[in-house]
Design an enzyme around this catalytic site. Structure first.
Site, PDB file in Angstrom:
ATOM      1  N   ASP A  66       8.198  -7.819  -0.692  1.00 11.40           N
ATOM      2  CA  ASP A  66       8.156  -6.430  -1.139  1.00 11.40           C
ATOM      3  C   ASP A  66       9.574  -5.861  -1.243  1.00 11.40           C
ATOM      4  OD1 ASP A  66       7.665  -3.772  -1.584  1.00 11.40           O
ATOM      5  OD2 ASP A  66       5.949  -3.708  -0.217  1.00 11.40           O
TER       6      ASP A  66
ATOM      7  N   ASN B 263       1.858   0.253  -5.434  1.00 14.17           N
ATOM      8  CA  ASN B 263       1.724   0.436  -6.902  1.00 14.17           C
ATOM      9  C   ASN B 263       2.869   1.278  -7.477  1.00 14.17           C
ATOM     10  OD1 ASN B 263      -0.607   1.970  -9.233  1.00 14.17           O
ATOM     11  ND2 ASN B 263       0.475   0.050  -9.501  1.00 14.17           N
TER      12      ASN B 263
ATOM     13  N   CYS C 297      -0.501  -4.341  -5.691  1.00 16.87           N
ATOM     14  CA  CYS C 297       0.417  -4.468  -4.553  1.00 16.87           C
ATOM     15  C   CYS C 297       0.121  -3.343  -3.571  1.00 16.87           C
ATOM     16  CB  CYS C 297       1.873  -4.468  -5.012  1.00 16.87           C
ATOM     17  SG  CYS C 297       2.424  -2.935  -5.784  1.00 16.87           S
TER      18      CYS C 297
HETATM   19  P1  4NP Z   1       5.072  -2.092  -3.700  1.00 17.35           P
HETATM   20  O1  4NP Z   1       6.168  -1.558  -2.640  1.00 17.35           O
HETATM   21  O2  4NP Z   1       3.862  -2.457  -2.874  1.00 17.35           O
HETATM   22  O3  4NP Z   1       5.726  -3.259  -4.332  1.00 17.35           O
HETATM   23  O4  4NP Z   1       4.813  -0.946  -4.654  1.00 17.35           O
HETATM   24  C1  4NP Z   1       5.967  -0.460  -1.789  1.00 17.35           C
HETATM   25  C2  4NP Z   1       6.107   0.794  -2.285  1.00 17.35           C
HETATM   26  C3  4NP Z   1       5.954   1.895  -1.450  1.00 17.35           C
HETATM   27  C4  4NP Z   1       5.666   1.688  -0.118  1.00 17.35           C
HETATM   28  C5  4NP Z   1       5.523   0.408   0.381  1.00 17.35           C
HETATM   29  C6  4NP Z   1       5.660  -0.668  -0.463  1.00 17.35           C
HETATM   30  N1  4NP Z   1       5.531   2.813   0.727  1.00 17.35           N
HETATM   31  O5  4NP Z   1       5.421   2.621   1.957  1.00 17.35           O
HETATM   32  O6  4NP Z   1       5.535   3.959   0.227  1.00 17.35           O
END
Ligand code: 4NP
Length: 160
Positions: free
Chosen positions: A125, A11, A8
């Site tokens: 997300d 992560n 993803c």
């Molecule tokens: P993930 O969600 O892709 O499901 O892990 C996210 C986690 C952190 C961030 C974006 C999406 N971020 O911008 O830090």
């Protein structure tokens, strides 16, 4: 041995949830020793910050009795393409980003997780939506469908 990498953006939410949901699924079937399962990010900022799993994802896993260990974000690297048999992404943007990092998908390893279900789609997300329940169930159903796919040995692709 089937090597599966869930991917993803960060992560820290969706792909570690998928990693531990799928690990539990194969453990309950007594076939954990036939898999290597890991997860990775398309972006590098959480690896640089040494981020662990988001507390809301951990809460969701605890609520659903999914065992997990700590996992620190790591960005997918070109060599992961050779190391893994399946690179299972959460959404279209992940697929594009993975392709830009690993290059041409010559062995057709890169898929969206929900493309193994009857309703191919992205997994939203939860970092942005705040909806970890929906993410959990989408991931759960995607993992179930993927496991059925590899157990049924469809299409001559690498399966159990
Ligand atoms: P993930 O969600 O892709 O499901 O892990 C996210 C986690 C952190 C961030 C974006 C999406 N971020 O911008 O830090």
């Amino acid at each position: 041995m089937l090597k599966v990498l869930f991917v993803c953006l960060g992560n820290i939410c969706r792909s570690p949830m998928a990693e531990f949901i799928f690990k539990q699924m194969v453990a309950e079937k007594g076939i954990a020793d036939q898999f290597e399962i890991d997860s990775a990010a398309t972006e590098g900022f959480n690896e640089i910050a040494h981020e662990g799993i988001d507390y809301r994802a951990k809460d969701m896993l605890r609520q659903m009795n999914v065992p997990f260990t700590e996992h620190y974000s790591r960005r997918i690297r070109p060599k992961d393409y050779d190391r893994f048999d399946y690179i299972l992404c959460m959404d279209d943007a992940n697929v594009e980003d993975v392709q830009s990092i690993v290059g041409l998908d010559k062995d057709n390893k890169i898929h969206r997780l929900l493309d193994f279900t009857e309703q191919p789609r992205n997994i939203k997300d939860p970092w942005y939506t705040g909806n970890f329940d929906d993410a959990y169930w989408d991931i759960y159903h995607g993992c179930q469908a993927f496991l059925e796919y590899v157990e049924e040995n469809k299409n001559g692709t690498k399966t159990l």
